[in-house]
Design a protein around this motif. Structure first.
Motif, PDB file in Angstrom:
ATOM      1  N   MET A 294     -11.716  -3.234  51.473  1.00  0.00           N
ATOM      2  CA  MET A 294     -11.319  -2.151  50.587  1.00  0.00           C
ATOM      3  C   MET A 294     -12.241  -0.963  50.813  1.00  0.00           C
ATOM      4  SD  MET A 294     -10.393  -2.426  46.690  1.00  0.00           S
ATOM      5  CE  MET A 294      -9.813  -1.052  45.803  1.00  0.00           C
ATOM      6  N   PHE A 295     -11.681   0.218  50.727  1.00  0.00           N
ATOM      7  CA  PHE A 295     -12.510   1.379  50.965  1.00  0.00           C
ATOM      8  C   PHE A 295     -13.081   1.905  49.649  1.00  0.00           C
ATOM      9  CE2 PHE A 295      -8.068   2.401  50.909  1.00  0.00           C
ATOM     10  CZ  PHE A 295      -7.933   3.565  50.174  1.00  0.00           C
ATOM     11  N   GLU A 296     -14.272   2.474  49.743  1.00  0.00           N
ATOM     12  CA  GLU A 296     -15.003   2.913  48.564  1.00  0.00           C
ATOM     13  C   GLU A 296     -14.439   4.223  48.013  1.00  0.00           C
ATOM     14  OE1 GLU A 296     -19.533   4.314  47.685  1.00  0.00           O
ATOM     15  OE2 GLU A 296     -19.236   2.618  49.037  1.00  0.00           O
ATOM     16  N   LYS A 297     -14.348   4.312  46.701  1.00  0.00           N
ATOM     17  CA  LYS A 297     -13.858   5.533  46.071  1.00  0.00           C
ATOM     18  C   LYS A 297     -14.924   6.611  46.149  1.00  0.00           C
ATOM     19  CE  LYS A 297     -10.652   3.233  43.036  1.00  0.00           C
ATOM     20  NZ  LYS A 297     -10.168   3.016  41.693  1.00  0.00           N
ATOM     21  N   ASN A 298     -14.487   7.814  46.396  1.00  0.00           N
ATOM     22  CA  ASN A 298     -15.370   8.949  46.589  1.00  0.00           C
ATOM     23  C   ASN A 298     -15.261   9.861  45.374  1.00  0.00           C
ATOM     24  OD1 ASN A 298     -16.565  11.353  47.411  1.00  0.00           O
ATOM     25  ND2 ASN A 298     -15.786  11.211  49.494  1.00  0.00           N
ATOM     26  N   LEU A 299     -16.373  10.074  44.681  1.00  0.00           N
ATOM     27  CA  LEU A 299     -16.371  10.922  43.486  1.00  0.00           C
ATOM     28  C   LEU A 299     -15.928  12.342  43.816  1.00  0.00           C
ATOM     29  CD1 LEU A 299     -17.022  11.171  40.478  1.00  0.00           C
ATOM     30  CD2 LEU A 299     -19.374  11.670  41.108  1.00  0.00           C
ATOM     31  N   GLU A 300     -16.274  12.807  44.992  1.00  0.00           N
ATOM     32  CA  GLU A 300     -15.894  14.163  45.405  1.00  0.00           C
ATOM     33  C   GLU A 300     -14.377  14.331  45.401  1.00  0.00           C
ATOM     34  OE1 GLU A 300     -16.421  18.140  46.821  1.00  0.00           O
ATOM     35  OE2 GLU A 300     -17.742  16.742  45.796  1.00  0.00           O
ATOM     36  N   ILE A 301     -13.657  13.283  45.774  1.00  0.00           N
ATOM     37  CA  ILE A 301     -12.194  13.354  45.772  1.00  0.00           C
ATOM     38  C   ILE A 301     -11.680  13.626  44.354  1.00  0.00           C
ATOM     39  CG2 ILE A 301     -10.054  12.055  46.139  1.00  0.00           C
ATOM     40  CD1 ILE A 301     -11.306  12.911  48.727  1.00  0.00           C
ATOM     41  N   GLY A 302     -12.298  12.999  43.375  1.00  0.00           N
ATOM     42  CA  GLY A 302     -11.896  13.243  41.984  1.00  0.00           C
ATOM     43  C   GLY A 302     -12.033  14.705  41.603  1.00  0.00           C
ATOM     44  N   TYR A 303     -13.129  15.317  42.035  1.00  0.00           N
ATOM     45  CA  TYR A 303     -13.318  16.743  41.765  1.00  0.00           C
ATOM     46  C   TYR A 303     -12.290  17.584  42.513  1.00  0.00           C
ATOM     47  CZ  TYR A 303     -17.817  15.712  39.584  1.00  0.00           C
ATOM     48  OH  TYR A 303     -18.806  15.228  38.772  1.00  0.00           O
ATOM     49  N   LEU A 304     -12.048  17.236  43.762  1.00  0.00           N
ATOM     50  CA  LEU A 304     -11.075  17.996  44.544  1.00  0.00           C
ATOM     51  C   LEU A 304      -9.676  17.869  43.953  1.00  0.00           C
ATOM     52  CD1 LEU A 304     -12.301  17.308  48.190  1.00  0.00           C
ATOM     53  CD2 LEU A 304     -12.715  19.328  46.774  1.00  0.00           C
ATOM     54  N   LEU A 305      -9.360  16.715  43.398  1.00  0.00           N
ATOM     55  CA  LEU A 305      -8.073  16.546  42.723  1.00  0.00           C
ATOM     56  C   LEU A 305      -7.949  17.500  41.542  1.00  0.00           C
ATOM     57  CD1 LEU A 305      -7.541  12.691  42.732  1.00  0.00           C
ATOM     58  CD2 LEU A 305      -6.029  14.408  43.740  1.00  0.00           C
ATOM     59  N   ASP A 306      -9.058  17.713  40.836  1.00  0.00           N
ATOM     60  CA  ASP A 306      -9.034  18.655  39.715  1.00  0.00           C
ATOM     61  C   ASP A 306      -8.683  20.067  40.185  1.00  0.00           C
ATOM     62  OD1 ASP A 306      -9.722  16.667  37.934  1.00  0.00           O
ATOM     63  OD2 ASP A 306     -11.852  17.166  37.937  1.00  0.00           O
ATOM     64  N   PHE A 307      -9.174  20.429  41.357  1.00  0.00           N
ATOM     65  CA  PHE A 307      -8.951  21.781  41.861  1.00  0.00           C
ATOM     66  C   PHE A 307      -7.622  21.935  42.590  1.00  0.00           C
ATOM     67  CE2 PHE A 307     -13.471  21.907  41.149  1.00  0.00           C
ATOM     68  CZ  PHE A 307     -13.657  23.188  40.656  1.00  0.00           C
ATOM     69  N   TYR A 308      -7.239  20.947  43.359  1.00  0.00           N
ATOM     70  CA  TYR A 308      -6.079  21.096  44.244  1.00  0.00           C
ATOM     71  C   TYR A 308      -4.930  20.146  43.937  1.00  0.00           C
ATOM     72  CZ  TYR A 308      -9.712  23.478  46.939  1.00  0.00           C
ATOM     73  OH  TYR A 308     -10.727  24.295  47.332  1.00  0.00           O
ATOM     74  N   GLY A 309      -5.064  19.309  42.945  1.00  0.00           N
ATOM     75  CA  GLY A 309      -4.045  18.308  42.658  1.00  0.00           C
ATOM     76  C   GLY A 309      -2.670  18.879  42.388  1.00  0.00           C
ATOM     77  N   ASP A 310      -2.623  20.034  41.748  1.00  0.00           N
ATOM     78  CA  ASP A 310      -1.322  20.616  41.398  1.00  0.00           C
ATOM     79  C   ASP A 310      -0.525  21.091  42.602  1.00  0.00           C
ATOM     80  OD1 ASP A 310      -1.683  20.107  38.725  1.00  0.00           O
ATOM     81  OD2 ASP A 310      -2.401  22.110  38.241  1.00  0.00           O
ATOM     82  N   ILE A 311      -1.167  21.255  43.755  1.00  0.00           N
ATOM     83  CA  ILE A 311      -0.415  21.707  44.926  1.00  0.00           C
ATOM     84  C   ILE A 311       0.022  20.539  45.820  1.00  0.00           C
ATOM     85  CG2 ILE A 311      -1.378  24.028  44.922  1.00  0.00           C
ATOM     86  CD1 ILE A 311      -3.265  23.217  47.144  1.00  0.00           C
ATOM     87  N   LEU A 312      -0.328  19.341  45.423  1.00  0.00           N
ATOM     88  CA  LEU A 312       0.110  18.154  46.166  1.00  0.00           C
ATOM     89  C   LEU A 312       1.533  17.788  45.752  1.00  0.00           C
ATOM     90  CD1 LEU A 312      -3.040  15.877  45.708  1.00  0.00           C
ATOM     91  CD2 LEU A 312      -2.364  17.115  47.789  1.00  0.00           C
ATOM     92  N   PRO A 313       2.266  17.128  46.645  1.00  0.00           N
ATOM     93  CA  PRO A 313       3.574  16.607  46.236  1.00  0.00           C
ATOM     94  C   PRO A 313       3.395  15.635  45.062  1.00  0.00           C
ATOM     95  CG  PRO A 313       3.310  16.480  48.619  1.00  0.00           C
ATOM     96  CD  PRO A 313       1.972  16.865  48.050  1.00  0.00           C
ATOM     97  N   GLU A 314       4.350  15.629  44.157  1.00  0.00           N
ATOM     98  CA  GLU A 314       4.220  14.866  42.912  1.00  0.00           C
ATOM     99  C   GLU A 314       3.928  13.380  43.152  1.00  0.00           C
ATOM    100  OE1 GLU A 314       6.657  13.970  38.780  1.00  0.00           O
ATOM    101  OE2 GLU A 314       7.562  15.248  40.302  1.00  0.00           O
ATOM    102  N   ARG A 315       4.616  12.770  44.081  1.00  0.00           N
ATOM    103  CA  ARG A 315       4.435  11.337  44.317  1.00  0.00           C
ATOM    104  C   ARG A 315       3.011  11.041  44.801  1.00  0.00           C
ATOM    105  NH1 ARG A 315       7.794   6.934  44.591  1.00  0.00           N
ATOM    106  NH2 ARG A 315       7.313   5.326  46.115  1.00  0.00           N
TER     107      ARG A 315
END
Length: 114
Positions: free
Chosen positions: A1-22
């Protein structure tokens, strides 16, 4: 299993709305709801491998957005400068107008992640 990256959580806050919904939903389930790949696969009606591929593809995309747009980096810089300005205002004591201190506090509150 790959380790979760806290930075990704922050990036989701900034860019999540421009990702495809699924893909945004998959990332939200994985990073925010802390579901396993198998749990997400079952909930989304796809294979575990498809979930993993989607997460990896989206992580790459989020890092690309940050590299090109730099919203997270700039936000962090603004927050750091606001904290420094507030510290200087407080060090100045009565010599610093209280209205300025309040404005710097409001700025710091506006940009604070917490």
């Amino acid at each position: 299993m790959f380790e979760k990256n806290l930075e990704i959580g922050y990036l989701l806050d900034f860019y999540g709305d421009i990702l495809p919904e699924r893909r945004r939903d998959i990332m939200d389930l994985y990073y925010n709801d802390d579901l396993s790949l198998s749990e997400i696969a079952e909930q989304m009606g796809i294979t575990r491998q498809a979930v993993r591929d989607s997460i990896k593809k989206t992580e790459t995309e989020l890092f690309f957005y940050e590299e090109k747009l730099g919203l997270r980096r700039r936000f962090t810089e603004v927050e750091s400068h606001a904290e420094a300005a507030l510290g200087l205002c407080r060090e100045g004591g009565d010599a610093i107008p209280s209205a300025l201190v309040r404005e710097v506090e409001a700025l710091l509150h506006a940009v604070s992640i917490e």
